[in-house]
Write a protein that holds these residues in place. Structure first.
Motif, mmCIF file in Angstrom:
data_model
loop_
_atom_site.group_PDB
_atom_site.id
_atom_site.type_symbol
_atom_site.label_atom_id
_atom_site.label_comp_id
_atom_site.label_asym_id
_atom_site.label_seq_id
_atom_site.Cartn_x
_atom_site.Cartn_y
_atom_site.Cartn_z
ATOM 1 N N LEU A 31 0.832 -1.191 0.000
ATOM 2 C CA LEU A 31 0.000 0.000 0.000
ATOM 3 C C LEU A 31 0.875 1.252 0.000
ATOM 4 C CD1 LEU A 31 -2.674 -1.085 2.652
ATOM 5 C CD2 LEU A 31 -2.837 -1.250 0.162
ATOM 6 N N GLY A 32 0.375 2.324 -0.635
ATOM 7 C CA GLY A 32 1.106 3.576 -0.691
ATOM 8 C C GLY A 32 2.020 3.687 -1.882
ATOM 9 N N GLU A 33 2.123 2.617 -2.673
ATOM 10 C CA GLU A 33 2.986 2.648 -3.847
ATOM 11 C C GLU A 33 2.178 3.009 -5.093
ATOM 12 O OE1 GLU A 33 6.681 -0.168 -3.741
ATOM 13 O OE2 GLU A 33 4.875 -1.395 -3.513
ATOM 14 N N PHE A 34 2.829 3.794 -5.948
ATOM 15 C CA PHE A 34 2.291 4.082 -7.277
ATOM 16 C C PHE A 34 3.272 3.430 -8.242
ATOM 17 C CE2 PHE A 34 0.258 7.634 -10.049
ATOM 18 C CZ PHE A 34 0.086 6.740 -11.086
ATOM 19 N N ASP A 87 -21.323 11.361 -7.602
ATOM 20 C CA ASP A 87 -20.121 12.134 -7.257
ATOM 21 C C ASP A 87 -18.960 11.780 -8.179
ATOM 22 O OD1 ASP A 87 -21.457 13.421 -5.255
ATOM 23 O OD2 ASP A 87 -20.689 12.140 -3.625
ATOM 24 N N ILE A 88 -18.781 10.480 -8.432
ATOM 25 C CA ILE A 88 -17.659 10.036 -9.271
ATOM 26 C C ILE A 88 -17.865 10.445 -10.723
ATOM 27 C CG2 ILE A 88 -16.464 7.992 -10.153
ATOM 28 C CD1 ILE A 88 -16.961 6.668 -7.447
ATOM 29 N N ILE A 89 -19.111 10.336 -11.188
ATOM 30 C CA ILE A 89 -19.405 10.754 -12.565
ATOM 31 C C ILE A 89 -19.051 12.230 -12.758
ATOM 32 C CG2 ILE A 89 -21.300 11.233 -14.177
ATOM 33 C CD1 ILE A 89 -22.597 8.641 -13.291
ATOM 34 N N GLU A 90 -19.371 13.042 -11.767
ATOM 35 C CA GLU A 90 -19.024 14.467 -11.842
ATOM 36 C C GLU A 90 -17.517 14.647 -11.809
ATOM 37 O OE1 GLU A 90 -20.035 18.683 -9.529
ATOM 38 O OE2 GLU A 90 -20.946 16.798 -8.864
ATOM 39 N N LYS A 91 -16.845 13.836 -11.010
ATOM 40 C CA LYS A 91 -15.397 13.953 -10.855
ATOM 41 C C LYS A 91 -14.678 13.652 -12.170
ATOM 42 C CE LYS A 91 -13.975 12.660 -6.859
ATOM 43 N NZ LYS A 91 -13.557 11.840 -5.682
ATOM 44 N N VAL A 92 -15.217 12.711 -12.973
ATOM 45 C CA VAL A 92 -14.560 12.374 -14.237
ATOM 46 C C VAL A 92 -15.158 13.149 -15.410
ATOM 47 C CG1 VAL A 92 -13.882 10.077 -13.468
ATOM 48 C CG2 VAL A 92 -16.087 10.380 -14.629
ATOM 49 N N GLY A 113 -5.197 14.872 -15.830
ATOM 50 C CA GLY A 113 -6.147 14.847 -14.723
ATOM 51 C C GLY A 113 -6.280 13.453 -14.128
ATOM 52 N N ILE A 114 -6.265 12.454 -14.978
ATOM 53 C CA ILE A 114 -6.387 11.073 -14.495
ATOM 54 C C ILE A 114 -5.127 10.676 -13.730
ATOM 55 C CG2 ILE A 114 -6.568 8.664 -15.222
ATOM 56 C CD1 ILE A 114 -9.173 10.292 -15.355
ATOM 57 N N VAL A 115 -3.958 11.092 -14.245
ATOM 58 C CA VAL A 115 -2.700 10.771 -13.550
ATOM 59 C C VAL A 115 -2.695 11.404 -12.163
ATOM 60 C CG1 VAL A 115 -0.206 11.087 -13.580
ATOM 61 C CG2 VAL A 115 -1.408 10.474 -15.689
ATOM 62 N N GLU A 116 -3.130 12.649 -12.073
ATOM 63 C CA GLU A 116 -3.206 13.336 -10.782
ATOM 64 C C GLU A 116 -4.154 12.586 -9.835
ATOM 65 O OE1 GLU A 116 -1.600 15.821 -9.601
ATOM 66 O OE2 GLU A 116 -0.582 16.647 -11.360
ATOM 67 N N LEU A 117 -5.267 12.133 -10.381
ATOM 68 C CA LEU A 117 -6.246 11.416 -9.563
ATOM 69 C C LEU A 117 -5.668 10.099 -9.046
ATOM 70 C CD1 LEU A 117 -9.151 11.285 -8.491
ATOM 71 C CD2 LEU A 117 -9.834 10.230 -10.651
ATOM 72 N N LEU A 118 -4.978 9.360 -9.926
ATOM 73 C CA LEU A 118 -4.367 8.093 -9.509
ATOM 74 C C LEU A 118 -3.278 8.328 -8.468
ATOM 75 C CD1 LEU A 118 -4.112 6.242 -12.961
ATOM 76 C CD2 LEU A 118 -5.759 5.836 -11.127
ATOM 77 N N THR A 119 -2.546 9.418 -8.642
ATOM 78 C CA THR A 119 -1.501 9.754 -7.672
ATOM 79 C C THR A 119 -2.113 10.007 -6.302
ATOM 80 O OG1 THR A 119 -0.193 10.765 -9.437
ATOM 81 C CG2 THR A 119 0.401 11.319 -7.172
ATOM 82 N N LYS A 120 -3.192 10.740 -6.289
ATOM 83 C CA LYS A 120 -3.868 11.039 -5.027
ATOM 84 C C LYS A 120 -4.387 9.756 -4.373
ATOM 85 C CE LYS A 120 -7.524 13.975 -3.127
ATOM 86 N NZ LYS A 120 -8.607 14.960 -3.453
ATOM 87 N N ILE A 121 -4.929 8.851 -5.193
ATOM 88 C CA ILE A 121 -5.461 7.585 -4.669
ATOM 89 C C ILE A 121 -4.360 6.746 -4.046
ATOM 90 C CG2 ILE A 121 -6.466 5.368 -5.397
ATOM 91 C CD1 ILE A 121 -8.075 6.920 -7.470
ATOM 92 N N SER A 122 -3.161 6.802 -4.639
ATOM 93 C CA SER A 122 -2.068 5.936 -4.186
ATOM 94 C C SER A 122 -1.537 6.305 -2.811
ATOM 95 C CB SER A 122 -0.920 5.979 -5.207
ATOM 96 O OG SER A 122 -0.315 7.262 -5.209
#
Length: 758
Positions: free
Chosen positions: A32-35, A126-131, A181-190
């Motif tokens: 966990l915590g790895e990208f 919420d997720i639909i709006e986010k993407v 935007g997707i890369v930023e989102l994945l980074t935040k999730i990681s």
């Protein structure tokens, strides 16, 4: 050890005898915590590694550990559970359900995880709006562009909210701004998850990845950024974060299964969201319904042909077109009843006095005897060949064959002579022959068997029929006399209860043997109760004892001379006797114009308040219907099995789109049991609709809206029980086909099933 560990893991592919290596001897620890970004040229094994990590594909060598637990023994179900609990996937080919809307695709992932509807709605929106897809939420994904589909796939993975997110080329179909935007989102999730991305475009991720793995020829050739110390573990998490993860795990345990209600809703949705598929399935099921029912009707028609030659031991005057009718409330028939029965559609003939119809009788004197069935003169449809119709109540008409044997050489000499009629119950009457109907008989060509169309009958006037019916009720009744609290059983007829004109109405005359029954020593002036019970009614009469008779008073009181012939008899007035036994007709017979109409006539009679017995269904047959079954049933079974397998293979082709759907659902973590139930709901609904359409056509044929001979066969031969059996057959077939279909979907890994279906 991290949350995922691979130790010498290898994956091979088999195709036409050739073995190819997907990955070879891979060792890897992920936490966990790895990208993690996995790169390499095409065919280097990137996607294979990702599929093994996510449980979409199996592996042949080595061991993969999930939180320290070995997985080499995992079954397909275990991997489905693993993906449901741990994995969110973003697929390179999207793997969306084309017939679903954007909202439905994203919600599906949460439905599989068992979230409730309210929670799904809030989070999905919420997720639909986010993407950035809010304006497309109700649009089917088949109408979206490639980039929009990619966003839906990403949104679905985010909605699943698991501890591991794997993505295969997640930005491959996006413009540079959307990709960033997707890369930023994945980074935040990681930050608190394990994110693993396979990509050709390393430049998009180089500033965000915590770890880069390069692959070549199925092996890891470079692993930069790996650390011996787990980035996130329970040991180093702050207290608040540990509590949050513990609460999250508890919540996950509660949301670990798709609900039955959701399975039902998905099954219903899948039934109707592809109209072309629904229409094709309906055609197949209607074909099955028609084929099975047609085979069944054929067997019944063959049985009918055999049963035409049957007999019934109770109803001696057997006719395959005959239905015995009683009123449901047990009351006697009225003129209105007879009129309704005579005017009913498909009624060829009505026998009002059915109780005598099966009574065979003899007419005889010293010169001639004749055997036949008792018939009502009103049912005679032919003019006498000799003599004429009765002019008096004691005259009869005989019908038989002009064969020189039934009536002798000179049948005309029988006209006008008196004969004794002997009934089966011992009753005797005197009649005269008024006329004779001579019928021809035909000998089958090339056969020694004489074929006759009608049996011999004796036609009586209405009054004589009523008297005979009354006598039959009397002989068939249990008659008791309650005298001074003592019940005595009487036998109507000679030697028992008889009529006498000298006995006034309302009175009864007893032998002197009954005087001692009373303490006064005499019976005159006392009351008795006569009760007659039979199959149709119970009737009681209260009568006064006019006195008793002995040797000296017998002739005076009865008008009869020889007491020895009547000793012990109980005398009553003929009117009282009729009140006791003459209660009308309780049984009639309807003859249909065609045996095909028997069941329809029975249904109509029962709806009209009658009880109906089809004699053809209760017969002894010299050939026996078992012979028909031995010949017909195996063939019918073979035909039905052939229909089943034809239907299965056609349905299997039609359900190709459903195969992709369920393979996709497997990737999202749906297990075999819920998938089978959803598939079962789809096919059962189609079976119900097709059965309803079939039934509607049959009903319209019954009502005369559609005039089709084949459909009329269904109307004629199929009973309520048959319709129920047919419905059960369709339901069982739908369940068996859905089960067999699901076995093909789940016989290999999720990715293997997806490849096969695609």
């Amino acid at each position: 050890m991290g949350i995922i560990r691979l130790k010498n893991v290898s994956k091979f592919y088999y195709s036409k005898g050739i073995i190819a290596s997907g990955i070879s001897k891979v060792n890897l620890d992920l936490d966990l915590g790895e990208f993690v970004v996995i790169t390499g040229e095409s065919g280097s094994g990137k996607s294979t590694l990702l599929n093994v990590i996510s449980g979409l594909d199996t592996y042949e060598e080595g061991e993969m550990y999930i939180e320290g637990q070995e997985t080499s023994h995992y079954t397909a179900t275990d991997f489905e559970n693993y993906r449901q609990k741990y994995i969110s996937c973003i697929f390179q080919s999207f793997n969306l359900v084309s017939s679903y809307t954007v909202y439905q695709n994203i919600a599906l992932a949460m439905q599989i995880d068992g979230y409730d509807a309210a929670e799904i709605k809030k989070k999905v929106l919420d997720i639909i709006e986010k993407v950035g897809l809010s304006e497309y939420k109700n649009r089917k994904v088949s109408k979206l562009s490639g980039g929009q589909k990619q966003r839906v796939a990403i949104a679905r993975a985010l909605a699943k909210d698991t501890r591991i997110l794997v993505a295969d080329e997640p930005t491959g179909n996006l413009d540079s701004d959307s990709a960033e935007g997707i890369v930023e989102l994945l980074t935040k999730i990681s930050a608190d998850k394990l994110v693993i991305v396979v990509t050709h475009n390393y430049e998009q991720f180089k500033d965000h990845a915590t770890r880069v793995i390069k692959m070549h020829d199925g092996k890891i050739v470079e692993d930069s950024g790996a650390s011996d110390t787990p980035l996130i573990s329970n040991a180093v998490l702050p207290l608040g974060n540990r509590a949050a993860r513990t609460e999250e795990q508890k919540t996950k345990k509660k949301r670990n299964s798709i609900g039955y209600g959701t399975q039902l809703r998905l099954g219903i949705r899948n039934t109707f969201n592809l109209p072309a598929k629904l229409l094709l399935l309906l055609l197949v099921f209607i074909f099955v319904t028609s084929a099975v029912s047609a085979q069944y009707v054929t067997v019944k028609k063959q049985g009918d042909t055999v049963s035409e030659q049957g007999r019934n031991n109770y109803f001696e005057n057997y006719n395959p077109k005959r239905i015995v009718v009683e009123k449901a409330d047990g009351s006697a028939f009225t003129r209105a009843d007879y009129k309704a029965l005579e005017n009913a559609e498909h009624v060829e003939k009505l026998i009002k006095e059915d109780i005598i119809y099966d009574t065979s009788i003899y007419i005889e004197n010293n010169e001639f005897s004749f055997y036949g069935y008792m018939m009502d003169l009103a049912s005679l449809t032919e003019e006498p060949t000799l003599g004429g119709l009765p002019e008096k109540d004691d005259e009869v008409v005989l019908t038989g064959y002009d064969d020189g044997w039934s009536f002798g050489d000179e049948p005309k000499k029988l006209i006008g002579k008196t004969y004794k009629v002997s009934l089966n119950d011992g009753t005797e009457k005197k009649v005269k022959i008024a006329g004779i109907v001579l019928r021809d008989y035909a000998e089958d060509e090339g056969s020694d068997m004489i074929t006759t169309t009608l049996e011999s009958d004796i036609y009586f006037t209405d009054k004589m029929i009523e008297e005979m019916r009354r006598d039959m009720y009397a002989s068939g009744s249990t008659t008791t006399m309650l005298i001074n609290s003592h019940e005595v059983r009487l036998t109507p007829g000679e030697g028992g209860l008889v009529t006498n004109e000298n006995v006034p109405e309302g009175y009864i005359l007893l032998p002197t043997d009954y005087d001692p029954e009373f303490k006064e020593g005499y019976a005159a002036g006392k009351e008795v109760k006569l009760t007659a019970k039979n199959l149709y009614y119970e009737q009681s009469l209260d009568l006064m004892i006019m006195g008793t008779y002995g040797q000296k008073t017998f002739e005076k009181k009865t008008g009869l001379k020889n007491i020895a012939e009547h000793n012990g008899e109980v005398f009553m007035n003929p009117t009282d006797y009729r009140r006791l036994y003459e209660k009308g007709s309780f049984q009639a017979s309807v003859f249909v114009d065609n045996t095909k109409n028997l069941e329809g006539m029975k249904d109509m009679l029962e709806r009209g308040g009658y009880r109906a017995l089809i004699l053809k269904d209760h017969i002894y047959n010299f050939m026996d219907e078992d012979i028909v079954r031995i010949i017909q049933l195996p063939l019918a079974v073979v035909v039905c099995l052939a229909v089943f397998f034809i239907a299965y293979f056609v349905i299997r082709l039609i359900l190709k789109s459903r195969g992709v759907y369920f393979a996709t659902a497997r990737m999202l973590g749906m297990g075999k049991s819920p998938a089978s139930r959803i598939m079962r709901v789809e096919l059962v609904i189609v079976a119900i609709i097709s059965y309803a359409l079939f039934f509607a056509f049959v009903y319209m044929s019954r009502m005369g809206i559609i005039n089709n001979e084949k459909l009329m066969d269904y109307v004629t031969y199929l009973t309520v029980r048959d319709y129920v059996i047919l419905a059960v057959i369709l339901m069982v077939m739908a369940i068996l086909i859905s089960g067999r279909f699901m076995r093909t979907i789940f016989r290999s890994s999720a990715m293997g099933a997806f490849r096969e279906e695609v």
